[in-house]
Motif scaffolding. Structure first.
Motif, short mmCIF file in Angstrom:
data_model
loop_
_atom_site.label_atom_id
_atom_site.label_comp_id
_atom_site.label_asym_id
_atom_site.label_seq_id
_atom_site.Cartn_x
_atom_site.Cartn_y
_atom_site.Cartn_z
N SER A 118 46.00 29.08 37.07
CA SER A 118 47.09 29.54 36.21
C SER A 118 47.36 31.02 36.46
N PRO A 119 48.61 31.40 36.72
CA PRO A 119 48.93 32.82 36.95
C PRO A 119 48.74 33.70 35.72
N SER A 120 48.49 33.10 34.55
CA SER A 120 48.37 33.90 33.32
C SER A 120 46.98 34.50 33.13
N GLN A 121 46.07 34.28 34.09
CA GLN A 121 44.70 34.78 33.94
C GLN A 121 44.61 36.30 34.14
N SER A 167 40.31 46.29 34.29
CA SER A 167 40.77 44.92 34.44
C SER A 167 42.14 44.92 35.11
N PHE A 168 42.51 43.78 35.67
CA PHE A 168 43.82 43.68 36.31
C PHE A 168 44.35 42.26 36.16
N CYS A 169 45.63 42.09 36.40
CA CYS A 169 46.26 40.78 36.30
C CYS A 169 47.48 40.76 37.21
N TYR A 170 48.19 39.64 37.22
CA TYR A 170 49.43 39.55 37.99
C TYR A 170 50.54 40.26 37.22
N CYS A 171 51.73 40.32 37.80
CA CYS A 171 52.84 41.04 37.17
C CYS A 171 53.66 40.10 36.28
N PHE A 172 54.02 40.62 35.11
CA PHE A 172 54.79 39.85 34.15
C PHE A 172 56.06 40.63 33.79
N LYS A 185 51.37 38.14 28.52
CA LYS A 185 50.74 37.61 29.72
C LYS A 185 50.68 36.08 29.64
N ARG A 186 51.87 35.47 29.71
CA ARG A 186 52.02 34.03 29.60
C ARG A 186 52.67 33.46 30.86
#
Length: 217
Positions: free
Chosen positions: A136-139, A27-32, A44-45
């Protein structure tokens, strides 16, 4: 699926490595704002969003398969792949547009880029996206380890000018007006400490620039 058990850590990957990780099921997501640590759902908010160099779209329950859909688009995603629930009767796939600029800590700026690209997808594909949680960038986004995965990619990085030239459809134009922003290039960043509250940093190529965001303060 228990998303609460997924943990993330920021890494630098080549494009090929990124594709390989997706095909391995990562899995991957944006940077926090994780300070280099392993992090999960708590971090991851939206208020902890740091940056991204790509935008992701989910296409679910589409009558066209991934190839038929992509063939309709003038601006094709840098990477597209079928997701785990894709089937001949229920086409599902994910599109990723890689950017030659960085969206830094600004939900409004992220949404502007998202709405521009979402309009492009709906106008040319004729398919209305029902799953818009990606605005939403939190996905977070799941990979696909199935051997039946279809992966389509190219080497295109899109610049901000490419995004700004895109037409808006009525659906996302209304969303954009609700944001009350208009983003344009301003000046090269020389001293980030002097930024006003209504300015965000966007790195384009080798130079960082300030973008004015009216109404975002």
């Amino acid at each position: 699926f228990n998303f609460g058990k997924i943990k993330y850590k920021r890494q630098n990957l080549t494009f090929t490595d990124f594709i390989n990780r997706i095909e391995d099921g990562y899995s991957f997501c944006y940077c926090f704002n994780d300070n280099g640590r392993v992090f999960g759902q708590r971090e991851k908010r939206m208020d902890n969003f740091h940056h991204t160099n790509f935008i992701v779209f989910d296409i679910d329950h589409c009558a066209a398969n991934i190839h038929e859909y992509l063939n309709k688009l003038p601006l094709k995603p840098t990477l597209a792949y079928t997701t785990t629930n894709d089937s001949k009767l229920d086409h599902r796939f994910r599109l990723i547009y890689f950017l030659d600029f960085t969206i830094m800590k600004s939900e409004s700026f992220y949404k502007r880029v998202y709405y521009k690209l979402a309009s492009h997808l709906e106008i040319y594909s004729g398919f209305r996206m029902e799953d818009n949680c990606m605005k939403s960038p939190s996905q977070q986004f799941l990979g696909n380890p199935k051997k039946e995965i279809t992966t389509v990619y190219n080497n295109i990085l899109y610049e901000l000018e490419d995004i700004n030239k895109l037409s808006m459809n009525e659906r996302y134009e209304k969303e954009m007006k609700d944001l009350g922003i208009e983003i344009k290039f301003n000046t090269e960043v020389k001293d980030t400490t002097s930024l006003n509250a209504d300015e965000v940093i966007v790195a384009t190529g080798s130079k960082a620039r300030i973008l004015k965001v009216p109404g975002a303060e």
